[in-house]
Design a protein around this motif. Structure first.
Motif: not given
Lengths: 226, 290
Positions: A140-147, A156-159, B66, B63, B70-71, A154
């Protein structure tokens, strides 16, 4: 057991299996991109579309997420299905023309030209890496962001994520081939192996020696040329 | 959207505040958006640290937190300005000239949509529909809706936002005029030259609530609800009004038609009766001029 009709043949499959599993078990090929054994089906790439029902009620569904139903009539390679699949591939190819996997699939479906503008996206949002990280690597290090058009995958927080173990599973499954590689920006990177060498990622001879799962990295070359 | 305090910066974030918010939401999974909303209301945005604390305490992967944060458009990961401007760019507003309005907003504020001015005064966001298409182009500033906004009106709206929308435009509005009020018992004037509200002498009375007693100054402008008081009176509580000169309780002859609290009666200089509701927060009033 469930009995249904696939491509005109009466077949019986195990209860709870999806149409994709049923068809593959019986030897009907269905191309997939975002499906992988051992990961939960996601239905993102739509490449596995099949036609169910008859006449005016016939509709296209993604076979990887559709459960087998008693008496269902399925066509895995009708002209409508093939047309839809070709369109999906053309669009995928336009967004990610550097991907070897997509190129091969497109070639296999007889796509000989590109009608759409090539975008050279890094990602087709198939979610394979997200599921790999969560379900197989327990990360669970990466996931969907935004929409919408800002949706991306990526950390969280791109770091660099605290839970990432640099296993490389996300890069291993990526069909877009260069998705997780952020070249020589180790702060952002999940892998960052190439950044430990100098010059990073550009010398082909050294590149081959690196712990990079995307070998050969076609996208890398394209980005460099731009 | 909750009120934007915008006063706290990243350094001020107290994990205790966030823990307090988290304590209220113990339900399974579903509480996450409510938690984020409360934190956003507290700080005006979602600080990185707060997301990490939420992830820690709820046991949900960072994640996931986050991706939710962000959604939704109403959540912001960047600090926002004191005043929040939403300009509608929906279809109806768009054809009625919203792009020009947004351009003007961008030009006057010197920022792009989604950004905050360097002085942390304004944040400009574009939205896709506010559900008031017939009134387009619609601009919302700090929760106040403005309809049929034109380019020429932008500077005035921004000026108004800077001064706050709570203050009334005295002098321009004919429904607003000053009143001189007297005590119905001793006929002393209640207007107090030493303390101005809305630029006019305030009306000074003594209020008592429970064991507390102190002054209350009301705006003498009819139509303005601005006031000042010696001690805070909680919303919805009923207070007694006394004359500061003779100390007699103002008589009440009727009850408020809205909230049933006693109406307080005062005399208007020059003839007439002013009655105001004695409940804090109730704006009911009657003015009978002779």
């Amino acid at each position: 057991m469930i009995t249904l009709k696939i491509n005109g043949l009466d077949v019986s499959v195990e209860k709870g299996s999806t149409l994709l599993e049923a068809a593959r078990f019986l030897g009907f090929p269905i191309p997939t991109l975002c499906y992988m054994d051992g990961l939960s089906p996601y239905g993102a790439c739509r490449l596995c579309v099949v036609e169910i029902g008859e006449g005016a009620k016939a509709k296209l569904v993604s076979s990887c997420t559709y459960p087998s139903e008693e008496g269902l009539k399925v066509r895995t390679a009708s002209s409508r299905v093939l047309r839809a699949r070709r369109m999906i591939l053309e669009l995928l190819l336009a967004s990610c023309p550097q991907s070897k996997i997509i190129q091969d699939l497109a070639a296999a479906h007889g796509i000989r030209r590109q009608r759409f503008k090539q975008e050279y996206e890094d990602c087709i949002l198939c979610g394979l890496c997200v599921r790999m990280c969560e379900e197989q690597m327990m990360g669970k290090a990466i996931g969907f962001r935004g929409r919408g058009e800002n949706r991306s995958i990526g950390t969280p927080f791109d770091i660099k994520s605290d839970v990432c173990r640099l296993c490389g599973g996300c890069m291993y499954v990526c069909p877009a081939c260069q998705l997780r590689c952020t070249y020589n920006e180790p702060e952002k990177a999940i892998c960052g192996a190439c950044a430990n060498l100098s010059p990073p990622c550009v010398e082909k001879e050294q590149f081959n020696d690196m712990m990079c799962y995307m070998d050969p990295c076609v996208a890398c070359e394209i980005k460099k040329d731009k | 959207m909750a009120a934007n305090t915008g006063t706290q910066s990243a350094e001020d974030i107290d994990s205790k505040d966030i823990l307090r918010i988290l304590e209220k939401h113990t339900e399974d999974r579903g509480g996450l958006i409510a938690i984020l909303e409360e934190i956003q209301a507290e700080y005006g945005y979602l600080p990185e640290k707060s997301l990490r604390i939420i992830s820690d305490k709820t046991g949900r992967p960072l994640v996931d937190v986050y991706s939710i944060a962000t959604f939704y458009r109403s959540f912001s990961l960047k600090p926002r300005g004191k005043h929040l401007i939403y300009a509608c760019l929906g279809t109806a507003c768009h054809v009625r000239g919203a792009p020009r309005v947004v351009e003007e907003l961008k030009h006057q504020l010197g920022i792009e949509a989604g950004e905050t001015t360097p002085d942390k005064e304004f944040t400009l966001e574009t939205v896709n529909c506010l559900g008031a298409c017939a009134l387009g182009p619609v601009v919302v500033i700090d929760g106040h809706y403005f309809s049929k906004v034109r380019k020429s009106r932008i500077s005035q709206l921004l000026e108004q936002a800077r001064n706050g929308f709570g203050t009334l435009e005295i002098g321009k509005d004919k429904r607003i005029f000053p009143l001189n009020v007297n005590c119905p018992h001793c006929n002393h004037s209640l207007n107090d030259d030493t303390y101005d509200i809305d630029g006019h002498p305030s009306i000074r009375v003594t209020i008592s609530s429970g064991r507390k007693q102190g002054w209350l100054r009301l705006s003498c402008l009819y139509g303005s609800y601005n006031f000042a008081s010696e001690f805070d009176v909680s919303i919805d509580s009923v207070v007694s009004f006394l004359c500061p000169h003779c100390g007699v309780l103002f008589p009440s002859t009727s009850d408020c038609s809205v909230c049933a609290a006693p109406m307080v009666r005062m005399l208007v200089d020059g003839g007439g009766i002013l009655q105001i509701c004695s409940r804090r927060g109730c704006k009911n009033h009657i003015l009978d001029l002779v």
